[in-house]
Design an enzyme around this catalytic site. Structure first.
Site, PDB file in Angstrom:
ATOM      1  N   TYR A 119       0.876  -3.150  11.588  1.00 26.89           N
ATOM      2  CA  TYR A 119       1.850  -4.242  11.538  1.00 26.89           C
ATOM      3  C   TYR A 119       2.246  -4.558  12.966  1.00 26.89           C
ATOM      4  CZ  TYR A 119       2.981  -3.233   6.590  1.00 26.89           C
ATOM      5  OH  TYR A 119       2.950  -3.047   5.232  1.00 26.89           O
ATOM      6  N   ARG A 138      -4.432   4.898   5.915  1.00 25.01           N
ATOM      7  CA  ARG A 138      -4.753   4.481   4.540  1.00 25.01           C
ATOM      8  C   ARG A 138      -5.948   5.259   4.009  1.00 25.01           C
ATOM      9  NH1 ARG A 138      -3.847  -0.976   3.343  1.00 25.01           N
ATOM     10  NH2 ARG A 138      -5.391  -0.590   1.733  1.00 25.01           N
ATOM     11  N   PRO A 182       8.279  -5.932   4.221  1.00 27.28           N
ATOM     12  CA  PRO A 182       7.488  -4.801   3.709  1.00 27.28           C
ATOM     13  C   PRO A 182       7.577  -3.570   4.599  1.00 27.28           C
ATOM     14  CG  PRO A 182       6.050  -6.445   4.697  1.00 27.28           C
ATOM     15  CD  PRO A 182       7.453  -6.938   4.885  1.00 27.28           C
ATOM     16  N   ASP A 219       0.796  -1.234   0.000  1.00 25.77           N
ATOM     17  CA  ASP A 219       0.000   0.000   0.000  1.00 25.77           C
ATOM     18  C   ASP A 219       0.825   1.281   0.000  1.00 25.77           C
ATOM     19  OD1 ASP A 219       1.017  -0.110   2.531  1.00 25.77           O
ATOM     20  OD2 ASP A 219      -0.894   0.097   3.582  1.00 25.77           O
TER      21      ASP A 219
HETATM   22  P1  FAD Z   1       3.157  -9.434  -7.265  1.00 28.58           P
HETATM   23  O1  FAD Z   1       2.432  -8.291  -6.659  1.00 28.58           O
HETATM   24  O2  FAD Z   1       3.333 -10.657  -6.448  1.00 28.58           O
HETATM   25  O3  FAD Z   1       2.416  -9.785  -8.616  1.00 28.58           O
HETATM   26  C1  FAD Z   1       2.720 -10.950  -9.339  1.00 28.58           C
HETATM   27  C2  FAD Z   1       1.563 -11.260 -10.278  1.00 28.58           C
HETATM   28  O4  FAD Z   1       1.938 -12.382 -11.075  1.00 28.58           O
HETATM   29  C3  FAD Z   1       0.294 -11.638  -9.547  1.00 28.58           C
HETATM   30  O5  FAD Z   1      -0.799 -10.916 -10.085  1.00 28.58           O
HETATM   31  C4  FAD Z   1       0.155 -13.131  -9.799  1.00 28.58           C
HETATM   32  O6  FAD Z   1      -1.196 -13.558  -9.905  1.00 28.58           O
HETATM   33  C5  FAD Z   1       0.870 -13.291 -11.121  1.00 28.58           C
HETATM   34  N1  FAD Z   1       1.431 -14.625 -11.339  1.00 28.58           N
HETATM   35  C6  FAD Z   1       2.146 -15.372 -10.486  1.00 28.58           C
HETATM   36  N2  FAD Z   1       2.518 -16.517 -11.066  1.00 28.58           N
HETATM   37  C7  FAD Z   1       2.034 -16.500 -12.322  1.00 28.58           C
HETATM   38  C8  FAD Z   1       2.071 -17.395 -13.400  1.00 28.58           C
HETATM   39  N3  FAD Z   1       2.702 -18.575 -13.304  1.00 28.58           N
HETATM   40  N4  FAD Z   1       1.459 -17.072 -14.540  1.00 28.58           N
HETATM   41  C9  FAD Z   1       0.795 -15.894 -14.668  1.00 28.58           C
HETATM   42  N5  FAD Z   1       0.726 -14.993 -13.652  1.00 28.58           N
HETATM   43  C10 FAD Z   1       1.337 -15.296 -12.503  1.00 28.58           C
HETATM   44  N6  FAD Z   1       5.522  -2.944  -1.017  1.00 28.58           N
HETATM   45  C11 FAD Z   1       5.541  -1.586  -1.028  1.00 28.58           C
HETATM   46  O7  FAD Z   1       6.141  -0.974  -1.911  1.00 28.58           O
HETATM   47  N7  FAD Z   1       4.920  -0.858  -0.092  1.00 28.58           N
HETATM   48  C12 FAD Z   1       4.244  -1.456   0.916  1.00 28.58           C
HETATM   49  O8  FAD Z   1       3.682  -0.773   1.748  1.00 28.58           O
HETATM   50  C13 FAD Z   1       4.217  -2.859   0.977  1.00 28.58           C
HETATM   51  N8  FAD Z   1       3.523  -3.494   1.931  1.00 28.58           N
HETATM   52  C14 FAD Z   1       3.449  -4.830   1.909  1.00 28.58           C
HETATM   53  C15 FAD Z   1       2.723  -5.440   2.900  1.00 28.58           C
HETATM   54  C16 FAD Z   1       2.642  -6.803   2.922  1.00 28.58           C
HETATM   55  C17 FAD Z   1       1.886  -7.410   4.010  1.00 28.58           C
HETATM   56  C18 FAD Z   1       3.267  -7.595   1.932  1.00 28.58           C
HETATM   57  C19 FAD Z   1       3.169  -9.082   1.953  1.00 28.58           C
HETATM   58  C20 FAD Z   1       3.993  -6.992   0.940  1.00 28.58           C
HETATM   59  C21 FAD Z   1       4.104  -5.606   0.924  1.00 28.58           C
HETATM   60  N9  FAD Z   1       4.835  -4.952  -0.047  1.00 28.58           N
HETATM   61  C22 FAD Z   1       4.890  -3.592  -0.040  1.00 28.58           C
HETATM   62  C23 FAD Z   1       5.541  -5.696  -1.074  1.00 28.58           C
HETATM   63  C24 FAD Z   1       4.722  -5.768  -2.352  1.00 28.58           C
HETATM   64  O9  FAD Z   1       3.481  -6.392  -2.136  1.00 28.58           O
HETATM   65  C25 FAD Z   1       5.459  -6.514  -3.427  1.00 28.58           C
HETATM   66  O10 FAD Z   1       6.801  -6.156  -3.431  1.00 28.58           O
HETATM   67  C26 FAD Z   1       4.828  -6.187  -4.774  1.00 28.58           C
HETATM   68  O11 FAD Z   1       3.501  -6.620  -4.817  1.00 28.58           O
HETATM   69  C27 FAD Z   1       5.618  -6.862  -5.886  1.00 28.58           C
HETATM   70  O12 FAD Z   1       4.994  -6.617  -7.105  1.00 28.58           O
HETATM   71  P2  FAD Z   1       5.170  -7.649  -8.299  1.00 28.58           P
HETATM   72  O13 FAD Z   1       4.320  -7.131  -9.391  1.00 28.58           O
HETATM   73  O14 FAD Z   1       6.605  -7.861  -8.523  1.00 28.58           O
HETATM   74  O15 FAD Z   1       4.618  -9.027  -7.738  1.00 28.58           O
END
Ligand code: FAD
Length: 617
Positions: free
Chosen positions: A269, A261, A346, A50
């Site tokens: 947290y 938020r 996070p 977020d």
């Molecule tokens: P993801 O968000 O994991 O997206 C990956 C996508 O790929 C998903 O939509 C999934 O469905 C898709 N996918 C997976 N496997 C496949 C497949 N085989 N084929 C097709 N699609 C697939 N980050 C911040 O910057 N600020 C914050 O405040 C923050 N708070 C957080 C709080 C929590 C509790 C957590 C757990 C994480 C937090 N993060 C935060 C980290 C953040 O959520 C991630 O770093 C971020 O979502 C990464 O983005 P991404 O697009 O790389 O991966």
């Protein structure tokens, strides 16, 4: 409108989280044929990341997305630190601004689904939609080395077979209900419909458990920590006065963090310190629910009350794992971005920002190589820059997560150390301090000419005044993410004959066929397709005159600016001083992603030519 039609695409993106959606948007905005798929049936409704850093808001602004984002997001301008009070309960020790010296002097929060909506709507304007649910089942790279090295428009060396899971009809889409016209449909053994996609590049943006990463044999290096945290989102009822600012609460009963938020929500947290982590590195989630997480928070909050009368919006429990991929690409044809190549806690709100920043870094490089404007080696700089950043992030996270998770004992200095670390790493946390090291695109040789600028960091904000109408502008708004290099010519006071002569010489040099502007602008594209030149003279409003500026440097009146205080608003007049540019002037080259690539003297355009010759063709 440039969706991928048929089975051949420029870039196939696997995963439509923040990283994949950002990349899809940036690439289709740059005119690339993009296909993006996600395994989820529909996009995530709530929860997850977020926090958006001030730097990311600048990046959103450069893509024209900030207004929409800021309308929905909550702003965190102030943060507070609390510790256990000697007489019991908790006491506030510090109240301070979240960020200093920023164009957007706050952090902002919006659920990850809101960020994904923003990006999906933006890519829909280019006719690109997420195809879901769809997963890759095989990925193969051509074994013809010549083909892999040929980045020409007709070569598609990556083959991916996609499948729509649980799909008996053949076309079952997510909310958006689009397929982008991909065809080449095959049957498969399990009855699911398959399609073959041939791509110039494939990008794995498929999160921490990346299928793409495994398919190409890239390892994650690092480990899980012993720290287990719970997180819960809800609309609170409380007598605690600081719920609408960011708070770090360090008590003898545990540690807790509050993040305000959008829509009256808060995120809490808590450190679930005494949880057993099994050998697998996984925790038994059945021990926990949002009520347990809230109970730990309530202990930290005492004597203040905290409850969730409307229930919980989202919650999770996680172990902090700190890992970086051993490589971010295979042969510059398959890339991984986002959580697929780095994971960490996070706590400092970095992950979603880091993930979208990977995409921002990679997008313009792919566009240049696909257009055949740049040498394919430009793509090497993606891993060079973003892997170093990821490693810096993990190092920071190790220190930060430890300080956050330690329960202060009487007499120790953990709380003070934590506050010091927050301040010392403020620029890094805000995203402004990200520093790319020396490379073909980051030439750190001439920095004394602009001593207030760090080459390899994003160009700092500043106010300039458009000469034609004396309208003030934020310089960043003149540097959109449109894949062009921005050449900022700071000639000193161009109303003075000596500096005017130097400026005329710059213009004459740019006109020469061997000059970088003509040499690296391909035939048949507009004269400003690769380089956008902006002149900013250090002249008063009264002395400014667009006619002073040679016509080569003002293809349009809107490109001529001064560094002066405006007559109406009384803003501006500090750019040269803040950039550390003397009246001798300087030329600052900004990369398409807003990072300073090099600084040269006015009479050293040859140095700029050599810089571009390193990677443009
Ligand atoms: P993801 O968000 O994991 O997206 C990956 C996508 O790929 C998903 O939509 C999934 O469905 C898709 N996918 C997976 N496997 C496949 C497949 N085989 N084929 C097709 N699609 C697939 N980050 C911040 O910057 N600020 C914050 O405040 C923050 N708070 C957080 C709080 C929590 C509790 C957590 C757990 C994480 C937090 N993060 C935060 C980290 C953040 O959520 C991630 O770093 C971020 O979502 C990464 O983005 P991404 O697009 O790389 O991966």
């Amino acid at each position: 409108i440039n969706p991928a039609r048929g089975s051949h695409v420029d870039v196939l993106i696997i995963g439509a989280g923040p990283a994949g959606s950002f990349l899809a948007f940036a690439l289709c905005r740059a005119g690339m044929r993009v296909k993006i798929v996600d395994k989820r049936e529909v996009k995530i409704p709530t929860g997850h990341a977020d926090g958006i850093q001030p730097r990311m808001i600048e990046v959103f602004q450069s893509y024209g997305l900030a207004e929409r984002f800021l309308k929905e997001a909550a702003q965190i301008r102030v943060k507070a630190y609390y510790v256990s009070a000697p007489e019991g309960g908790i006491v506030r020790t510090i109240l301070e601004p979240t960020v200093d010296g920023s164009r957007y002097p706050f952090e902002a929060t919006l659920a990850q689904s809101g960020i994904e909506d923003l990006l999906r709507n933006a890519m829909a304007e280019h006719g690109v939609y997420v195809e879901q649910p769809k997963v890759p089942v095989s990925l193969s790279l051509s074994d013809d080395e010549t083909e892999l090295q040929t980045h020409s428009s007709k070569v598609y060396p990556v083959k991916v077979v996609l499948e729509r899971p649980n799909d008996s009809v053949g076309v079952k889409n997510g909310r958006n209900g689009h397929t982008n016209g991909a065809t080449a449909v095959l049957g498969s053994a399990n009855g699911a419909v398959q399609e073959v996609v041939r791509a110039k590049y494939v990008v794995g943006a498929d999160g921490a458990h990346s299928w793409v990463r495994s398919a190409v044999g890239i390892d994650m290096v690092g480990e899980s920590t012993k720290f287990v945290w719970g997180v819960v989102d809800f609309v609170p009822e409380s007598d605690f006065p600081d719920l609408r600012i960011s708070c770090a609460i360090h008590t003898k009963y545990g540690n807790c963090m509050i993040v305000p938020r959008e829509k009256d929500l808060i995120r809490v947290y808590v450190h679930l310190g005494d949880v057993e982590v099994g050998d697998s590195g996984r925790i038994d989630r059945s021990q926990f629910g949002p009520d347990e997480i809230l109970r730990v928070a309530q202990k930290c909050f005492y004597p203040y009350k905290l409850s969730a009368p409307q229930g919980f919006d989202w919650w999770t429990v996680y172990i902090v794992g700190q890992r970086v991929a051993s490589s971010f690409s295979v042969k510059n044809r398959v890339f991984i971005i986002g959580d697929a190549c780095h994971t960490h806690s996070p706590k400092a709100g970095q992950g979603m920002n880091a993930s979208m920043s990977d995409a921002h870094n990679l997008a313009w490089k792919l566009a240049y190589v696909m257009r055949q404007w740049a040498l394919p080696t430009l793509l090497d700089t993606y891993e060079l820059e973003r892997r170093k950043f990821a490693q810096d992030l993990i190092d920071f996270d190790k220190m930060f997560a430890t300080l956050y998770s330690n329960t202060p004992k009487p007499g120790d200095k953990d709380h003070e150390r934590f506050v010091e670390a927050c301040n010392a790493y403020g620029a890094f946390i805000s995203g402004h301090g990200v520093q790319y090291e020396a490379s073909t695109i980051t030439n750190i040789a001439h920095s004394p000419l602009a001593s207030g600028i760090v080459i390899g960091q994003r160009i700092p904000p500043g106010t300039v005044v458009q000469v034609a109408n004396f309208r003030p502008y934020e310089l960043h708004d003149l540097l959109p993410s449109d894949t062009r290099f921005k050449v900022l010519i700071l000639p000193g006071d161009a109303s003075k004959p000596k500096q005017k002569a130097k400026l005329d010489a710059v213009a004459a040099e740019l006109d020469r066929p061997e000059g970088f502007l003509k040499r690296f602008t391909p035939a048949g594209v507009p004269v400003d397709a690769v380089f956008d030149t902006i002149t900013i003279s250090h002249t008063t409003c009264a002395a400014a005159n667009t006619l002073t500026i040679p016509s080569r440097l003002q293809p349009h009146w809107s490109k001529v600016f001064i560094d002066a205080e405006t007559l109406c608003e009384r803003v501006g007049g500090n750019l040269y001083a803040s950039y550390g540019v003397s009246d001798a002037g300087a030329i600052i080259v900004c990369r398409p992603d807003g990072y300073v690539g090099m600084v040269a003297a006015l009479d050293d355009l040859a140095a700029i030519g050599r810089y571009f010759a390193n990677f443009l063709q």
